[in-house]
Structure formats: structure tokens, C-alpha cells
Design an enzyme around this catalytic site. Structure first.
Site, PDB file in Angstrom:
ATOM      1  N   ASP A 170      18.301   7.077  11.676  1.00  0.00           N
ATOM      2  CA  ASP A 170      18.169   7.115  13.127  1.00  0.00           C
ATOM      3  C   ASP A 170      19.511   7.476  13.788  1.00  0.00           C
ATOM      4  O   ASP A 170      20.555   6.955  13.386  1.00  0.00           O
ATOM      5  CB  ASP A 170      17.721   5.716  13.590  1.00  0.00           C
ATOM      6  CG  ASP A 170      17.310   5.682  15.045  1.00  0.00           C
ATOM      7  OD1 ASP A 170      16.424   6.451  15.412  1.00  0.00           O
ATOM      8  OD2 ASP A 170      17.882   4.870  15.799  1.00  0.00           O
ATOM      9  N   GLU A 205      18.191  12.144  11.658  1.00  0.00           N
ATOM     10  CA  GLU A 205      17.822  12.497  13.023  1.00  0.00           C
ATOM     11  C   GLU A 205      19.102  13.015  13.679  1.00  0.00           C
ATOM     12  O   GLU A 205      19.891  12.264  14.225  1.00  0.00           O
ATOM     13  CB  GLU A 205      17.275  11.303  13.808  1.00  0.00           C
ATOM     14  CG  GLU A 205      16.721  11.741  15.152  1.00  0.00           C
ATOM     15  CD  GLU A 205      16.747  10.663  16.227  1.00  0.00           C
ATOM     16  OE1 GLU A 205      16.080  10.839  17.246  1.00  0.00           O
ATOM     17  OE2 GLU A 205      17.466   9.653  16.081  1.00  0.00           O
ATOM     18  N   HIS A 212       7.518  10.506  16.864  1.00  0.00           N
ATOM     19  CA  HIS A 212       7.264   9.356  17.732  1.00  0.00           C
ATOM     20  C   HIS A 212       8.080   9.399  19.018  1.00  0.00           C
ATOM     21  O   HIS A 212       7.902   8.548  19.879  1.00  0.00           O
ATOM     22  CB  HIS A 212       7.587   8.075  16.965  1.00  0.00           C
ATOM     23  CG  HIS A 212       9.043   7.996  16.629  1.00  0.00           C
ATOM     24  ND1 HIS A 212       9.630   8.825  15.703  1.00  0.00           N
ATOM     25  CD2 HIS A 212      10.037   7.248  17.133  1.00  0.00           C
ATOM     26  CE1 HIS A 212      10.917   8.571  15.660  1.00  0.00           C
ATOM     27  NE2 HIS A 212      11.210   7.623  16.509  1.00  0.00           N
TER      28      HIS A 212
HETATM   29  C1  GLC Z   1      15.967   7.386  17.898  1.00  0.00           C
HETATM   30  C2  GLC Z   1      14.530   6.996  17.646  1.00  0.00           C
HETATM   31  C3  GLC Z   1      13.958   6.462  18.925  1.00  0.00           C
HETATM   32  C4  GLC Z   1      14.734   5.250  19.339  1.00  0.00           C
HETATM   33  C5  GLC Z   1      16.222   5.567  19.429  1.00  0.00           C
HETATM   34  C6  GLC Z   1      17.033   4.328  19.501  1.00  0.00           C
HETATM   35  O1  GLC Z   1      16.089   8.431  18.765  1.00  0.00           O
HETATM   36  O2  GLC Z   1      13.825   8.077  17.126  1.00  0.00           O
HETATM   37  O3  GLC Z   1      12.601   6.186  18.822  1.00  0.00           O
HETATM   38  O4  GLC Z   1      14.283   4.781  20.566  1.00  0.00           O
HETATM   39  O5  GLC Z   1      16.677   6.263  18.312  1.00  0.00           O
HETATM   40  O6  GLC Z   1      17.068   3.696  18.246  1.00  0.00           O
END
Ligand code: GLC
Ligand code: CA
Length: 528
Positions: free
Chosen positions: A200, A264, A326
Site C-alpha cells: 500500500d 501501489e 477498490h
Molecule cells: C491506498 C489504498 C486505499 C487506502 C489508502 C490509505 O491508496 O489503496 O484504499 O485508503 O491507501 O491506506
């Protein structure tokens, strides 16, 4: 089993709360995933990515972790998790967990201790700073979820950093204790048999040591950056993040097979994205391409992103492509306006590009977003920005397994944690019994990809074609032609046999002397 198995794999994202509920509380659970493995095996996917399953107060639905080495009680237990891994393994399916290293929950034991006093041993695991002389926040950094990225903690009269919600305090990755603790967390799950992690916000874990102000955005910045008004060069994307990724990769490499790190990597420029693969192929094996997901479903735009990635990524790197997740909602609605012809094209594209396809749960049936009322919202981002932005719930609603009450997701008399869309219009069971359905198209494209090496690892080359179409060769033997427009398109100089067509009416037919495609029609052609 190949060493770099992920290059051949189709990855399938599961939002555990929304996949299948086995105990009638309206919330999907790990046992529900285990019970769905037959479907996933039938579909032909090789690997599951589970959104966070760890204990969490759920202020950001699992992305606020209060214990990195356990399972959230609503989702099950570590035993349930072990069983899932075992049962998935029996079917040749691997499992990736989601890891949140940028921040913890404010209910994590570290933060509870850290906020008690400046002398806490845990204090320096987070990012603290004194107020400015006028009492305001230490710098101009902004939360991704709106407002300033700093919260004043009254006990010690210092601010702590939160790039997301105030309940998600950022970790201080300059502190070696944090790094060592995460080494252990990685090993904990790797030893339990997870095939890797989706990491993440991994581009953001390290912050500028001096907490310098971000500079203002300029006209040549992408719209997303201009919208925020500042360039995130000090709160994210620091050079030192690459040290952290190399550290994790060294751990991943100690396992057999090597564990997979999918990042990510929320960056908008190609050079920064490519840097996450590492100068010596020693960082992420897969870095998510955010501009691709957020592009319009437009042949020119998408093919430009793919072409740039193809020419920029070194041979040791490997792309990953997705249209749903998501955060970004479902491709059926966002890319395709709930037009089934477009959904079919999008799936054909994802499953025939060079790179690892990542499908969201429900993509296999073209599951659309669900429109919610304000009262039904559960995502803090939607609650904050409603009605201008409904947040991320529309793409997080339960899987639709069959028509009727409960939709096969939960018992008929149970209210699911997020509402269903229209299970009678779009569900697994009905599509399974119809060989021309989107579900069968997805399955047949996955099967073809498995069968044909060219479609997995063959080179990609973009062929000249009329506007609104996208035509590419895969290896020596395959041509993929997509008409992503409302007009009939003539594609010159293609001949051969159609292996799969989006509408299925041309499968196995041969043609020569050029190809005519209906609006939003695509074909995978095997050359003579
Ligand atoms: C990332 C996740 C997201 C989350 C954020 C904070 O972007 O994909 O869903 O809210 O991190 O952890
Ligand atoms: Ca449940």
C-alpha cells in the site's frame, strides 16, 4: 513452476468483506473465499490479492492496521487463513496479502504508547513536529483525504503526520526500529505461505527528513497534481524509498519461490514509475500503472500509456495492467458506461497485453458500480466529499453470485454491509449457464492465454490502424484488434483465424483481405 511465475499469472483482487459471507453477519469472510475457490479455479486465475485482512478499527476499512500479525475477527482467524492458503495451493492458486507500511492505526499498540509522552520508546516510530510559532501545522503537506496532513496531539502539544486520516498516523521510516519490525512482519506472512504482498502507498513511506514545504504545482503538472495545488516531492516519492524497497526485495529473495512485491505506486510520470523496479531489478517485480487505470477508455490514450511503458521499461521489468480496484471503482462503469460491448473489449485488452493482468472481483461478469444513498456510505472519503464525490463504496459492494435475496453472497434474510446492485441483471450463476456471456469470454481468454506462450510472453508491437482502433501483435503468431469506437472499422493487412471474438459469433472463423470490425468489437487472431 517457473521462477518468475507472476509473468504468466492472472491476478484476481478480492475485497474480503464483499466476497462471500459464511456466518450470516453480512460481511464477507476468509471462509467465504475458501468456499469460492472452485469458482476461481474454474475461471482459471492463478493468484489472489486480498485487501487487508489484519485487525483494524476500520476507520479506513482495513487500511488502518492495529496488529500486523493476526486476522481481523470479522474476517476469521489465522487458522482460517492457513486453510485458505492450503486449499488455494491445492488448486495451484497463490495468495498475496495487502501490507500497509506507510501508517498504522492510531489504535496500534505502538501509537498508543507513542502518544503518551515525548519520552515513549515508541515516540520516534511516528513523525512528530512542533507547531509553528503561531500554533499552526509544521508545514504545508496535505492529507490525501482532504485537509492538512497534521493533527495536533494535545497530550504532548506536538503535531503528528497523517497522509491519510487522522486515525492513520504515518510511520517514521528513518527509524530503524520500524524497518526491523516490518522485516519480521514480512517474514511472518511469507513463512505462512503467502506468495507476496501488494504494498500500500509504497512510494510514500519515507518523508523528507527536514519536513520541507512542498512547492506549488505549475501549469505543466498533470491535472491531479494541479488539483491539489502542490507537488508532492517532500511528503512522497523520496529517493530513500528505494532503499526500503531493496530491503524488502532482499527478504523476498530468500524464499523459494521468490516472494512477489507488487507496489501501489501512485505516480503520474513514467520515469518515477519505472524507477520502482530498481536499477538492478532489485526493488518491485510489479509496479501498478496508475495513469492507465485512471485513463478514459480510449484507444489513443491507453495505447500511448502502454507503448511508453513498453519502450521505457528495461527488459528485466514486467508491466501489470488493471482497470478496476477498490479505490478506482469498476471498469464496467468507469471505462465502459455499463455497455457490455465495451466491457468485452476491455477484458480482451487486459488479458492480451504483455504484462500481468489484474482483474477486480466481479470484472469477470462485468459487474457495474452500485449507486448508493448518502446513508448507505461506509467509506470515510465518500462521507466527507458527498455529494460531489460518492467515495469508493460504489466499487466495493458485494459479489453477485446469483439472483434473488442474498445474491449468494449472504443468507437471504441478511442485510449486507454494503448494498447489492441488481443481482438479477448481473450474476455468476446466470452467466455460467450461458456460453456467450461475459463470464465465459473472460474464462476463454484466460484459457487461451495459458495455452499460447505468445499471448503471455511474446513481444508486443503496436500496428498502424485507423483512429479509435488499437491493433497489436503478440509474438509472431497473434494479432489483437480492438475497435474502441462507435463506427465500423476496417483494419487492413490482417488475416488468419479468429480464436476469440468479443461477441463470440466469429470464433474459429478464418478470413483474409482485411478485417472489418463492428463498433466496440475485438478479436484475437492467429496468423496463418
Ligand atoms: C491506498 C489504498 C486505499 C487506502 C489508502 C490509505 O491508496 O489503496 O484504499 O485508503 O491507501 O491506506
Ligand atoms: Ca461473515
Amino acid at each position: 513452476m517457473t521462477k518468475r511465475w507472476w509473468r504468466d499469472a492472472v491476478v484476481y483482487q478480492i475485497y474480503p468483506r464483499s466476497y462471500r459471507d459464511t456466518n450470516g453477519d453480512g460481511v464477507g469472510d476468509l471462509r467465504g473465499i475458501t468456499q469460492s475457490l472452485d469458482h476461481l479455479e474454474w475461471l482459471g486465475v492463478d493468484c489472489l490479492w486480498l485487501n487487508p485482512i489484519m485487525p483494524s478499527p476500520n476507520t479506513d476499512w482495513g487500511y488502518d492496521v492495529s496488529d500486523y500479525c493476526d486476522v481481523h475477527p470479522e474476517l476469521g482467524t489465522l487458522d482460517d487463513f492457513d486453510e485458505l492458503i492450503r486449499e488455494a495451493d491445492r488448486r495451484g492458486i497463490r495468495v498475496l496479502n495487502d501490507l500497509v507500511p506507510n501508517h498504522t492505526s492510531d489504535m496500534h499498540a505502538w501509537f498508543k504508547d507513542a502518544r503518551m509522552s515525548k519520552d515513549s520508546k515508541m515516540r520516534d516510530r511516528y513523525v512528530w513536529a512542533d507547531p509553528k510559532p503561531d500554533g499552526s501545522a509544521p508545514n504545508n503537506w496535505m492529507s490525501q483525504f482532504g485537509g492538512p496532513a497534521w493533527a495536533l496531539d494535545e497530550t504532548t502539544d506536538q503535531y503528528y503526520l497523517h497522509l491519510f486520516l487522522p486515525t492513520q498516523p504515518d510511520l517514521n521510516w528513518w527509524n530503524d526500529d520500524v524497518a526491523v519490525a516490518f522485516d519480521e512482519i514480512l517474514r511472518f506472512w511469507f513463512d505462512r505461505g503467502v506468495a507476496g504482498f501488494r504494498l500500500d502507498v509504497c512510494h510514500a513511506v519515507v518523508k523528507d527528513k527536514d519536513l520541507r514545504d512542498n512547492p506549488p504545482a505549475t501549469e505543466d503538472d498533470p491535472p491531479q497534481v494541479r488539483g491539489r495545488g502542490q507537488k508532492s516531492i517532500y511528503d512522497m516519492n523520496r529517493p530513500e524509498v528505494h532503499d526500503v524497497l531493496r530491503r524488502w526485495r532482499r527478504i523476498a529473495r530468500k524464499y523459494e519461490p521468490e516472494r512477489l512485491l507488487v507496489g501501489e505506486t501512485y505516480v503520474w510520470d513514467l520515469q518515477s514509475l519505472i524507477a520502482f523496479y530498481g536499477k538492478r531489478n532489485d526493488e518491485l517485480q510489479l509496479a501498478m500503472n496508475i495513469p492507465f487505470v485512471h485513463s478514459r477508455f480510449d484507444a489513443g490514450r491507453l495505447s500511448t500509456i502502454v507503448d511508453n511503458m513498453e519502450s521505457g521499461l528495461p527488459r528485466s521489468g514486467w508491466p501489470v495492467w488493471m482497470g478496476s480496484n477498490h479505490d478506482a471503482d469498476r471498469l464496467a462503469t468507469r471505462w465502459c458506461d455499463d455497455d457490455e460491448r465495451k466491457v468485452r473489449c476491455a477484458l480482451m485488452m487486459l488479458l492480451t497485453l504483455r504484462g500481468t493482468p489484474l482483474l477486480g472481483y466481479g470484472d469477470e461478469i462485468g459487474l457495474p458500480n452500485v449507486t448508493l444513498t448518502e446513508r448507505q456510505l461506509r467509506d470515510p472519503v465518500g462521507m466527507r466529499f458527498w455529494p460531489a464525490y460518492p467515495g469508493r463504496d460504489p466499487g466495493r459492494t458485494p459479489m453477485q453470485w446469483k439472483s434473488g435475496a442474498g445474491a449468494g453472497f449472504t443468507a437471504p434474510d441478511v442485510t449486507p454491509w454494503l448494498p447489492f446492485g441488481h443481482p438479477s441483471r448481473c450474476n455468476i450463476a446466470d452467466q455460467k449457464s450461458n456460453p456467450r456471456s461475459v463470464l465465459h469470454l473472460t474464462r476463454d481468454l484466460i484459457a487461451l492465454r495459458r495455452e499460447e506462450t505468445d499471448l503471455r510472453t511474446g513481444t508486443y508491437s503496436h500496428r498502424a490502424s485507423p483512429d479509435g482502433t488499437w491493433v497489436y501483435n503478440r509474438g509472431k503468431r497473434f494479432v489483437v484488434a480492438l475497435n474502441m469506437s462507435d463506427d465500423v472499422a476496417k483494419i487492413p493487412r490482417v488475416r488468419g483465424k479468429v480464436r476469440v471474438s468479443t461477441e463470440r459469433d466469429r470464433d474459429d472463423s478464418s478470413f483474409s483481405g482485411g478485417l472489418v470490425l463492428e463498433p466496440w468489437e475485438g478479436v484475437v487472431v492467429e496468423r496463418p
